[in-house]
Scaffold this motif. Structure first.
Motif, PDB file in Angstrom:
ATOM      1  N   PRO A   1      21.897  23.068  16.402  1.00  0.00           N
ATOM      2  CA  PRO A   1      23.146  22.313  16.523  1.00  0.00           C
ATOM      3  C   PRO A   1      22.930  20.805  16.496  1.00  0.00           C
ATOM      4  O   PRO A   1      23.833  20.048  16.180  1.00  0.00           O
ATOM      5  N   LYS A   2      21.703  20.374  16.773  1.00  0.00           N
ATOM      6  CA  LYS A   2      21.411  18.945  16.815  1.00  0.00           C
ATOM      7  C   LYS A   2      21.144  18.382  15.426  1.00  0.00           C
ATOM      8  O   LYS A   2      21.636  17.299  15.074  1.00  0.00           O
ATOM      9  N   THR A   3      20.364  19.096  14.613  1.00  0.00           N
ATOM     10  CA  THR A   3      19.952  18.569  13.309  1.00  0.00           C
ATOM     11  C   THR A   3      20.605  19.285  12.134  1.00  0.00           C
ATOM     12  O   THR A   3      20.447  18.854  10.994  1.00  0.00           O
ATOM     13  N   SER A   4      21.313  20.387  12.404  1.00  0.00           N
ATOM     14  CA  SER A   4      21.926  21.212  11.347  1.00  0.00           C
ATOM     15  C   SER A   4      20.879  21.687  10.342  1.00  0.00           C
ATOM     16  O   SER A   4      21.125  21.748   9.139  1.00  0.00           O
ATOM     17  N   THR A   5      19.698  22.036  10.830  1.00  0.00           N
ATOM     18  CA  THR A   5      18.627  22.572   9.986  1.00  0.00           C
ATOM     19  C   THR A   5      18.033  23.808  10.654  1.00  0.00           C
ATOM     20  O   THR A   5      18.082  23.942  11.887  1.00  0.00           O
ATOM     21  N   PRO A   6      17.433  24.714   9.873  1.00  0.00           N
ATOM     22  CA  PRO A   6      16.762  25.889  10.457  1.00  0.00           C
ATOM     23  C   PRO A   6      15.389  25.508  10.999  1.00  0.00           C
ATOM     24  O   PRO A   6      14.362  25.687  10.328  1.00  0.00           O
ATOM     25  N   VAL A   7      15.346  24.972  12.190  1.00  0.00           N
ATOM     26  CA  VAL A   7      14.116  24.411  12.752  1.00  0.00           C
ATOM     27  C   VAL A   7      13.026  25.467  12.899  1.00  0.00           C
ATOM     28  O   VAL A   7      11.894  25.296  12.437  1.00  0.00           O
ATOM     29  N   ALA A   8      13.361  26.586  13.554  1.00  0.00           N
ATOM     30  CA  ALA A   8      12.355  27.627  13.786  1.00  0.00           C
ATOM     31  C   ALA A   8      11.828  28.174  12.467  1.00  0.00           C
ATOM     32  O   ALA A   8      10.614  28.340  12.281  1.00  0.00           O
ATOM     33  N   GLY A   9      12.731  28.442  11.514  1.00  0.00           N
ATOM     34  CA  GLY A   9      12.321  28.972  10.216  1.00  0.00           C
ATOM     35  C   GLY A   9      11.425  28.009   9.470  1.00  0.00           C
ATOM     36  O   GLY A   9      10.467  28.422   8.791  1.00  0.00           O
ATOM     37  N   THR A  10      11.706  26.714   9.585  1.00  0.00           N
ATOM     38  CA  THR A  10      10.891  25.714   8.899  1.00  0.00           C
ATOM     39  C   THR A  10       9.466  25.697   9.428  1.00  0.00           C
ATOM     40  O   THR A  10       8.496  25.651   8.659  1.00  0.00           O
ATOM     41  N   TRP A  11       9.320  25.763  10.739  1.00  0.00           N
ATOM     42  CA  TRP A  11       7.974  25.735  11.311  1.00  0.00           C
ATOM     43  C   TRP A  11       7.212  27.025  11.015  1.00  0.00           C
ATOM     44  O   TRP A  11       6.002  26.994  10.776  1.00  0.00           O
ATOM     45  N   ILE A  12       7.904  28.136  10.989  1.00  0.00           N
ATOM     46  CA  ILE A  12       7.236  29.394  10.639  1.00  0.00           C
ATOM     47  C   ILE A  12       6.716  29.337   9.213  1.00  0.00           C
ATOM     48  O   ILE A  12       5.574  29.728   8.927  1.00  0.00           O
ATOM     49  N   VAL A  13       7.546  28.839   8.285  1.00  0.00           N
ATOM     50  CA  VAL A  13       7.135  28.722   6.887  1.00  0.00           C
ATOM     51  C   VAL A  13       5.941  27.778   6.753  1.00  0.00           C
ATOM     52  O   VAL A  13       4.970  28.071   6.034  1.00  0.00           O
ATOM     53  N   ALA A  14       6.001  26.648   7.448  1.00  0.00           N
ATOM     54  CA  ALA A  14       4.914  25.667   7.354  1.00  0.00           C
ATOM     55  C   ALA A  14       3.591  26.255   7.819  1.00  0.00           C
ATOM     56  O   ALA A  14       2.557  26.117   7.148  1.00  0.00           O
ATOM     57  N   VAL A  15       3.607  26.931   8.953  1.00  0.00           N
ATOM     58  CA  VAL A  15       2.373  27.490   9.511  1.00  0.00           C
ATOM     59  C   VAL A  15       1.882  28.657   8.659  1.00  0.00           C
ATOM     60  O   VAL A  15       0.685  28.771   8.357  1.00  0.00           O
ATOM     61  N   LEU A  16       2.807  29.533   8.250  1.00  0.00           N
ATOM     62  CA  LEU A  16       2.432  30.724   7.490  1.00  0.00           C
ATOM     63  C   LEU A  16       1.755  30.375   6.173  1.00  0.00           C
ATOM     64  O   LEU A  16       0.717  30.954   5.817  1.00  0.00           O
ATOM     65  N   PHE A  17       2.306  29.401   5.430  1.00  0.00           N
ATOM     66  CA  PHE A  17       1.766  29.085   4.112  1.00  0.00           C
ATOM     67  C   PHE A  17       0.705  27.985   4.131  1.00  0.00           C
ATOM     68  O   PHE A  17       0.101  27.686   3.106  1.00  0.00           O
ATOM     69  N   ALA A  18       0.480  27.408   5.310  1.00  0.00           N
ATOM     70  CA  ALA A  18      -0.650  26.495   5.434  1.00  0.00           C
ATOM     71  C   ALA A  18      -1.966  27.254   5.363  1.00  0.00           C
ATOM     72  O   ALA A  18      -2.994  26.698   4.954  1.00  0.00           O
ATOM     73  N   VAL A  19      -1.939  28.530   5.722  1.00  0.00           N
ATOM     74  CA  VAL A  19      -3.170  29.334   5.715  1.00  0.00           C
ATOM     75  C   VAL A  19      -3.716  29.516   4.298  1.00  0.00           C
ATOM     76  O   VAL A  19      -4.881  29.188   4.043  1.00  0.00           O
ATOM     77  N   PRO A  20      -2.910  30.019   3.322  1.00  0.00           N
ATOM     78  CA  PRO A  20      -3.460  30.107   1.955  1.00  0.00           C
ATOM     79  C   PRO A  20      -3.780  28.741   1.366  1.00  0.00           C
ATOM     80  O   PRO A  20      -4.708  28.615   0.563  1.00  0.00           O
ATOM     81  N   ALA A  21      -3.029  27.710   1.755  1.00  0.00           N
ATOM     82  CA  ALA A  21      -3.337  26.359   1.263  1.00  0.00           C
ATOM     83  C   ALA A  21      -4.724  25.930   1.709  1.00  0.00           C
ATOM     84  O   ALA A  21      -5.430  25.216   0.993  1.00  0.00           O
ATOM     85  N   ALA A  22      -5.123  26.373   2.873  1.00  0.00           N
ATOM     86  CA  ALA A  22      -6.411  25.950   3.428  1.00  0.00           C
ATOM     87  C   ALA A  22      -7.589  26.730   2.858  1.00  0.00           C
ATOM     88  O   ALA A  22      -8.679  26.180   2.703  1.00  0.00           O
ATOM     89  N   VAL A  23      -7.372  28.009   2.491  1.00  0.00           N
ATOM     90  CA  VAL A  23      -8.539  28.849   2.186  1.00  0.00           C
ATOM     91  C   VAL A  23      -8.493  29.603   0.861  1.00  0.00           C
ATOM     92  O   VAL A  23      -9.455  30.273   0.505  1.00  0.00           O
TER      93      VAL A  23
END
Length: 494
Positions: free
Chosen positions: A354-376
């Motif tokens: 409600p503060k930023t009108s963005t899917p905050v939790a979904g954004t962080w999940i996507v960032a962490v999940l796909f950082a793994v293949p980016a790294a290795v």
């Protein structure tokens, strides 16, 4: 009995899709803040990045000077499909992009598999984009301070690296910006898009000063096979133009601006890529450009005899690739949000702050999940899978525009595919041709990926589908209509 279409498919009406986008299930809707200029910059931000700054060398290595033909062939594939995206994006202006279009035409199972493939186009591709960021970051550091990050911490596995730390860093930085709000993200993307276009124009101006006609011969050393293989690689450079349609719920006047932005981006990027490729090969030879990391900086360094020019290009690449990470990650979160609304993925992805009108939790999940293949994960593996997944989705979009013309001829369309139905049929044919060019190993990997997706749908998606439970979603906000919404044919929300 779950709602179904005329063929026994679970099909959701375009009117219901649009109504749901106007009434967020968590009570806090997305805001329409993006105009046409910001949307075009967003599209350029999603497209121009790793494909031209990093992938150019791979394309040249396969097709030689005929890389120009490879880029045009990839562009033609995109143009036919862009027509279909433009019509569907104007007719169904929601965040789900091709996932939603498939849901409205081909049914829930196909829609889920499209969404599954979009994990390749958006999620895995952002990993590939992030991998290339470290190469130019090192080039920039070398030109500024004469120092580079150790290869073990800045290169992809298979290229002297162990863990690609810069790739992880750029994804987390993008996530920070995205959760702050779409207005801030759009402004940042616009600034970065203008900057990287300026850097590429500067590159062309420098490279053309050393242009030699002899570097263009032999023009196609590997013949048609090399051009086709090069086009399949070059196609990666165009991935992202459809991300424009994922902004359907945050764009002003989406029925007009989405089709217009798609056409502008495809035309501008195609001309830019061909000029960049021509100037690079003209300045050096195809053998010198092919298979070289940070190829554009290499060209400028050799033409100017100084590392300063290469440093400027490296700075542009760092900005360009970061903007692609930002735009593509944005698209992935909006697609997952649409799938979550339908119950096909966990509900956490549909929660809007409600503060930023963005899917905050979904954004962080996507960032962490796909950082793994980016790294290795090695870059070439990621790029090939991303390409074939995107081509498969584009083929489905071309089918969807033909189906929707037949099932909903009354739907308002600000843009209509020219030369219908020839254009979408050609779009399907070109997608199939480029899929052929990815090679048997990639076909098998993609087949396995689809099998896993089908199992996930059978075990989770189908069982938790809101449509399967007869809950197609809420009516449009403020409509006052509490009747159940229809999921097929013509309903009362149009």
């Amino acid at each position: 009995m779950p709602p179904s279409g005329p063929s026994g498919l679970r099909i959701k009406s375009p009117d219901v899709l649009v109504a749901e986008s106007g009434a967020d299930l968590e009570g806090h809707g997305l805001k329409r803040t993006m105009g046409l200029f910001q949307l075009v910059c967003f599209g350029i931000g999603a497209i121009v990045g790793t494909g031209i700054f990093v992938g150019l060398s791979d394309t040249v290595a396969r097709s030689g000077p005929a890389v120009l033909v490879s880029f045009v062939l990839a562009a033609v594939t995109c143009v036919f499909t862009a027509f279909s995206f433009a019509e569907l994006g104007g007719a169904i202006p929601v965040s789900g992009s091709s996932y939603s279009y498939a849901y409205a035409t081909l049914g829930e199972r196909t829609a889920f598999l499209v969404g599954w493939c979009l994990l390749l186009e958006y999620g895995v591709s952002v990993s590939a984009v992030a991998v290339g960021w470290g190469q130019y970051l090192n080039e920039l550091l070398n030109s500024l301070v004469g120092w580079q990050l150790p290869a073990a911490l800045s290169s992809p596995p298979g290229d002297g690296g162990i863990v690609n730390v810069p790739a992880v860093v750029v994804m987390l930085l993008a996530a920070v910006l995205l959760v702050r709000g779409i207005r801030e993200s759009a402004r940042a993307t616009a600034a970065m898009a203008v900057l990287k276009l300026g850097i590429l124009v500067l590159f062309c101006a420098i490279a053309f000063t050393a242009f030699q006609d002899g570097n263009l011969t032999p023009f196609a050393p590997e013949g048609i096979a090399g051009i086709t293989s090069g086009a399949s690689v070059a196609f990666f450079s165009y991935i992202g133009f459809d991300a424009i349609t994922t902004a359907g719920e945050e764009v002003k006047n989406p029925r007009r601006n989405i089709p217009t932005a798609i056409m502008i981006c495809i035309g501008l990027v195609t001309v830019l890529y061909c000029v960049v490729a021509l100037s690079a090969i003209g300045a050096l030879s195809a053998d010198e450009v092919g298979d070289k990391p940070a190829a554009l900086s290499l060209v400028v360094n050799q033409v100017t005899g100084s590392a300063v020019g290469g440093g400027v290009i490296a700075f542009g690449a760092v900005v360009a690739i970061a903007s692609v990470v930002l735009a593509v990650m944005y698209g992935q979160t909006r697609i997952l949000m649409s799938m979550s609304r339908d119950g096909l993925v966990p509900r956490v992805f549909e929660r809007i702050s409600p503060k930023t009108s963005t899917p905050v939790a979904g954004t962080w999940i996507v960032a962490v999940l796909f950082a793994v293949p980016a790294a290795v994960v090695p870059l070439d593996v990621v790029m090939n899978l991303t390409t074939i997944g995107t081509l498969a989705v584009m083929a489905v979009v071309n089918v969807s525009v033909m189906v929707l013309r037949r099932t909903r001829p009354d739907l308002p369309r600000r843009f209509r595919v020219p030369l219908f139905p020839l254009s979408p049929v050609l779009g399907i044919a070109f997608c199939a041709y480029l899929i052929y060019g990815t090679g048997p190993a990639t076909w098998l990997q993609f087949a396995g990926f689809l099998v896993v997706g089908a199992l996930v749908y059978a075990l989770y998606g189908r069982r938790n589908s809101r449509l399967g439970r007869g809950a197609a979603g809420p009516p449009a906000a403020g409509s006052g209509d509490t009747r159940p919404t229809s999921v097929t044919g013509h309903d009362t929300l149009g």
